[in-house]
Design a protein around this motif. Sequence first.
Motif, PDB file in Angstrom:
ATOM      1  N   ILE A 112      -5.090 -25.118  89.629  1.00  0.00           N
ATOM      2  CA  ILE A 112      -3.856 -25.864  89.852  1.00  0.00           C
ATOM      3  C   ILE A 112      -3.354 -26.441  88.527  1.00  0.00           C
ATOM      4  O   ILE A 112      -4.095 -27.141  87.829  1.00  0.00           O
ATOM      5  CB  ILE A 112      -4.067 -27.002  90.864  1.00  0.00           C
ATOM      6  N   SER A 113      -2.127 -26.139  88.195  1.00  0.00           N
ATOM      7  CA  SER A 113      -1.536 -26.635  86.955  1.00  0.00           C
ATOM      8  C   SER A 113      -1.532 -28.158  86.935  1.00  0.00           C
ATOM      9  O   SER A 113      -1.183 -28.802  87.918  1.00  0.00           O
ATOM     10  CB  SER A 113      -0.103 -26.111  86.830  1.00  0.00           C
ATOM     11  N   GLY A 114      -1.946 -28.726  85.810  1.00  0.00           N
ATOM     12  CA  GLY A 114      -1.978 -30.177  85.661  1.00  0.00           C
ATOM     13  C   GLY A 114      -3.329 -30.786  85.953  1.00  0.00           C
ATOM     14  O   GLY A 114      -3.581 -31.935  85.610  1.00  0.00           O
ATOM     15  N   TYR A 115      -4.224 -30.029  86.597  1.00  0.00           N
ATOM     16  CA  TYR A 115      -5.580 -30.505  86.865  1.00  0.00           C
ATOM     17  C   TYR A 115      -6.487 -30.108  85.700  1.00  0.00           C
ATOM     18  O   TYR A 115      -6.388 -28.991  85.188  1.00  0.00           O
ATOM     19  CB  TYR A 115      -6.131 -29.888  88.145  1.00  0.00           C
ATOM     20  N   THR A 116      -7.391 -31.007  85.317  1.00  0.00           N
ATOM     21  CA  THR A 116      -8.354 -30.687  84.263  1.00  0.00           C
ATOM     22  C   THR A 116      -9.717 -30.327  84.831  1.00  0.00           C
ATOM     23  O   THR A 116     -10.574 -29.842  84.114  1.00  0.00           O
ATOM     24  CB  THR A 116      -8.530 -31.873  83.300  1.00  0.00           C
ATOM     25  N   TYR A 117      -9.919 -30.613  86.119  1.00  0.00           N
ATOM     26  CA  TYR A 117     -11.208 -30.360  86.774  1.00  0.00           C
ATOM     27  C   TYR A 117     -12.345 -31.049  86.026  1.00  0.00           C
ATOM     28  O   TYR A 117     -13.407 -30.487  85.824  1.00  0.00           O
ATOM     29  CB  TYR A 117     -11.470 -28.858  86.895  1.00  0.00           C
ATOM     30  N   ASN A 118     -12.064 -32.281  85.616  1.00  0.00           N
ATOM     31  CA  ASN A 118     -13.056 -33.099  84.916  1.00  0.00           C
ATOM     32  C   ASN A 118     -13.518 -32.444  83.614  1.00  0.00           C
ATOM     33  O   ASN A 118     -14.666 -32.578  83.204  1.00  0.00           O
ATOM     34  CB  ASN A 118     -14.272 -33.364  85.825  1.00  0.00           C
ATOM     35  N   GLY A 119     -12.604 -31.721  82.963  1.00  0.00           N
ATOM     36  CA  GLY A 119     -12.919 -31.050  81.712  1.00  0.00           C
ATOM     37  C   GLY A 119     -13.355 -29.608  81.892  1.00  0.00           C
ATOM     38  O   GLY A 119     -13.415 -28.849  80.915  1.00  0.00           O
ATOM     39  N   LEU A 120     -13.635 -29.209  83.121  1.00  0.00           N
ATOM     40  CA  LEU A 120     -14.111 -27.851  83.381  1.00  0.00           C
ATOM     41  C   LEU A 120     -13.060 -26.793  83.046  1.00  0.00           C
ATOM     42  O   LEU A 120     -13.418 -25.675  82.652  1.00  0.00           O
ATOM     43  CB  LEU A 120     -14.519 -27.726  84.854  1.00  0.00           C
ATOM     44  N   LEU A 121     -11.772 -27.132  83.163  1.00  0.00           N
ATOM     45  CA  LEU A 121     -10.727 -26.150  82.900  1.00  0.00           C
ATOM     46  C   LEU A 121     -10.824 -25.611  81.475  1.00  0.00           C
ATOM     47  O   LEU A 121     -10.677 -24.402  81.246  1.00  0.00           O
ATOM     48  CB  LEU A 121      -9.341 -26.761  83.138  1.00  0.00           C
ATOM     49  N   GLY A 122     -11.063 -26.493  80.503  1.00  0.00           N
ATOM     50  CA  GLY A 122     -11.199 -26.045  79.120  1.00  0.00           C
ATOM     51  C   GLY A 122     -12.357 -25.077  78.960  1.00  0.00           C
ATOM     52  O   GLY A 122     -12.260 -24.099  78.208  1.00  0.00           O
ATOM     53  N   TRP A 123     -13.456 -25.339  79.650  1.00  0.00           N
ATOM     54  CA  TRP A 123     -14.625 -24.450  79.598  1.00  0.00           C
ATOM     55  C   TRP A 123     -14.284 -23.082  80.184  1.00  0.00           C
ATOM     56  O   TRP A 123     -14.652 -22.048  79.627  1.00  0.00           O
ATOM     57  CB  TRP A 123     -15.772 -25.096  80.366  1.00  0.00           C
ATOM     58  N   LEU A 124     -13.569 -23.077  81.308  1.00  0.00           N
ATOM     59  CA  LEU A 124     -13.195 -21.812  81.944  1.00  0.00           C
ATOM     60  C   LEU A 124     -12.303 -20.978  81.021  1.00  0.00           C
ATOM     61  O   LEU A 124     -12.482 -19.768  80.897  1.00  0.00           O
ATOM     62  CB  LEU A 124     -12.458 -22.085  83.257  1.00  0.00           C
ATOM     63  N   LYS A 125     -11.341 -21.655  80.380  1.00  0.00           N
ATOM     64  CA  LYS A 125     -10.413 -20.935  79.510  1.00  0.00           C
ATOM     65  C   LYS A 125     -11.102 -20.399  78.259  1.00  0.00           C
ATOM     66  O   LYS A 125     -10.684 -19.362  77.715  1.00  0.00           O
ATOM     67  CB  LYS A 125      -9.241 -21.848  79.121  1.00  0.00           C
ATOM     68  N   ALA A 126     -12.129 -21.094  77.809  1.00  0.00           N
ATOM     69  CA  ALA A 126     -12.833 -20.674  76.589  1.00  0.00           C
ATOM     70  C   ALA A 126     -13.904 -19.626  76.867  1.00  0.00           C
ATOM     71  O   ALA A 126     -14.345 -18.934  75.939  1.00  0.00           O
ATOM     72  CB  ALA A 126     -13.460 -21.886  75.905  1.00  0.00           C
ATOM     73  N   ALA A 127     -14.317 -19.513  78.124  1.00  0.00           N
ATOM     74  CA  ALA A 127     -15.411 -18.596  78.461  1.00  0.00           C
ATOM     75  C   ALA A 127     -14.970 -17.145  78.342  1.00  0.00           C
ATOM     76  O   ALA A 127     -13.908 -16.762  78.834  1.00  0.00           O
ATOM     77  CB  ALA A 127     -15.900 -18.884  79.882  1.00  0.00           C
ATOM     78  N   GLU A 128     -15.770 -16.356  77.669  1.00  0.00           N
ATOM     79  CA  GLU A 128     -15.479 -14.932  77.568  1.00  0.00           C
ATOM     80  C   GLU A 128     -15.693 -14.273  78.929  1.00  0.00           C
ATOM     81  O   GLU A 128     -16.674 -14.529  79.616  1.00  0.00           O
ATOM     82  CB  GLU A 128     -16.390 -14.277  76.520  1.00  0.00           C
ATOM     83  N   GLY A 129     -14.755 -13.440  79.315  1.00  0.00           N
ATOM     84  CA  GLY A 129     -14.903 -12.702  80.560  1.00  0.00           C
ATOM     85  C   GLY A 129     -14.297 -13.350  81.773  1.00  0.00           C
ATOM     86  O   GLY A 129     -14.239 -12.739  82.837  1.00  0.00           O
ATOM     87  N   ILE A 130     -13.842 -14.623  81.651  1.00  0.00           N
ATOM     88  CA  ILE A 130     -13.200 -15.302  82.777  1.00  0.00           C
ATOM     89  C   ILE A 130     -11.708 -15.409  82.493  1.00  0.00           C
ATOM     90  O   ILE A 130     -11.305 -15.934  81.458  1.00  0.00           O
ATOM     91  CB  ILE A 130     -13.787 -16.706  83.023  1.00  0.00           C
ATOM     92  N   ARG A 131     -10.908 -14.900  83.389  1.00  0.00           N
ATOM     93  CA  ARG A 131      -9.450 -15.009  83.271  1.00  0.00           C
ATOM     94  C   ARG A 131      -8.979 -16.158  84.143  1.00  0.00           C
ATOM     95  O   ARG A 131      -9.389 -16.275  85.303  1.00  0.00           O
ATOM     96  CB  ARG A 131      -8.778 -13.701  83.686  1.00  0.00           C
ATOM     97  N   VAL A 132      -8.124 -17.000  83.607  1.00  0.00           N
ATOM     98  CA  VAL A 132      -7.625 -18.165  84.328  1.00  0.00           C
ATOM     99  C   VAL A 132      -6.124 -18.021  84.520  1.00  0.00           C
ATOM    100  O   VAL A 132      -5.388 -17.729  83.566  1.00  0.00           O
ATOM    101  CB  VAL A 132      -7.932 -19.478  83.569  1.00  0.00           C
ATOM    102  N   THR A 133      -5.657 -18.213  85.734  1.00  0.00           N
ATOM    103  CA  THR A 133      -4.224 -18.216  86.013  1.00  0.00           C
ATOM    104  C   THR A 133      -3.876 -19.488  86.769  1.00  0.00           C
ATOM    105  O   THR A 133      -4.618 -19.906  87.672  1.00  0.00           O
ATOM    106  CB  THR A 133      -3.803 -16.962  86.815  1.00  0.00           C
ATOM    107  N   GLU A 134      -2.784 -20.133  86.378  1.00  0.00           N
ATOM    108  CA  GLU A 134      -2.427 -21.432  86.944  1.00  0.00           C
ATOM    109  C   GLU A 134      -1.341 -21.298  87.999  1.00  0.00           C
ATOM    110  O   GLU A 134      -0.402 -20.521  87.848  1.00  0.00           O
ATOM    111  CB  GLU A 134      -1.968 -22.386  85.835  1.00  0.00           C
TER     112      GLU A 134
END
Length: 233
Positions: A112-134
Amino acid sequence: MLRIAYVEFPPLTYRSPQGEPAGIFINITRRLVEQAGYVAEFVYLPTSRAYLYLKNGEIDVWPGMTNIPSLKGQILESWASPFSFFLCAWSLSNNEPLTHFDELNGKTVIVISGYTYNGLLGWLKAAEGIRVTEAPSHRAAVEMLKLKRGDYLLDYRSPVRDILSEEEKQLFTEVHVRRRNGAWLFSLANPRAAILREVFDDAYMQLLEQGLVPPVQDKSPGPVMPGFPEQFL
């Protein structure tokens, strides 16, 4: 007068069609403010703006979630916690449900756009192999999952369950990822933050004795999906 932020997180906090603050968490906050002898001015904000305003003191308190890394050292949390929030992963019922966080590798995750997921969103976006769409909203996220524009939807249980029809509930599998807790967050930019926290906690216990608020929730992390990054617990 207390300036109180609220965000779009139905059915707990949201702006009604009439433009008024609404939701279960809002109703309890109103009771607390009245019990404590204050007057509330509610301010509707995006989540990121609520963080900023807590830091600079433009708002005094936010009924939100505990343990937000970007607010560390900027706020005080109430002892009273009226709710637990459950982060879940949804998938189409004819696909394999998520059982381990490593299974996100090679997959597309809807958030969900605007949510940080307690910082987890940054980890998801930086992780190789995981695609994130908002997605711009919970409803939009559900529709994206229906259209297979993602393999999993990572979102909180309350707002998703609130919008799903009975028919839609049959389309998805929901699995628990982790638990977080609700609390009142007081801006340390306000020199009376510690006093406000004490007053709110006292008011909560008074209302609890009258049976007007939920029991105080356990703030321990509780069960967590295997493989979940420990730094975000």
